[in-house]
Enzyme design. Structure first.
Site: not given
Ligand code: NI
Length: 151
Positions: A14, A33, A39, A41, A79-80, A124
């Site tokens: 995100h 972020c 990046h 998580h 997911d992914h 997160e």
């Molecule tokens: Ni983040």
């Protein structure tokens, strides 16, 4: 009242930014972020349903069914993926853990037909997580561009 919880994992990218802020404001507020290309998580979600166990099954909700619901409605879609770009139900949402919890609630709550949705937790990282209990909150939606307008 008994509380039952299903936990699940997903990995996603995100970028936290608000397209109405300047580049400098976004950097100051969202820091790492705000990395322009995003990046990742490894998220954990915990969905808790409350109720009285059914006298014939002993279940508040069949956790296999809750697991399938979470997979179909949320995990298969995030997911992914890049949360800012790839996920229909997050278009224009600043994808903080807070906003994810609120949006996930809106998707799951109407589909839980046994017991009542009690809380959604979104982790997160090991140290940072949010918990949402369904108090009405509107999630603002912004333009879906991944970059702020050039100053
Ligand atoms: Ni983040």
């Amino acid at each position: 009242m008994v509380f039952v919880t299903r936990k699940a994992h997903f990995s996603a990218a995100h970028r936290l930014f608000n397209p109405t802020f300047s580049h400098q404001q976004n950097e100051a507020i969202f820091d790492k972020c705000n990395n322009p290309s995003g990046h990742g998580h490894n998220y954990v979600i915990e969905v808790t349903v409350k109720g009285i166990p059914d006298p014939e099954t002993g279940y508040v909700i069949d956790l296999k069914r809750l697991a399938k619901l979470m997979e179909r409605e949320i995990l298969d879609k995030v997911d992914h993926k890049h949360l800012n770009v790839d996920v229909d139900f997050l278009q224009g949402v600043i994808p903080t853990a807070e906003n994810l919890a609120i949006v996930f609630w809106g998707i799951l709550e109407p589909k839980i037909d046994s017991g009542t949705l009690h809380s959604i937790k979104v982790f997160e990282s090991d140290n940072n997580f949010v918990e949402y209990f369904g108090q009405p909150v509107a999630v603002p939606r912004f333009s879906t561009q991944l970059q702020e307008a050039e100053a």
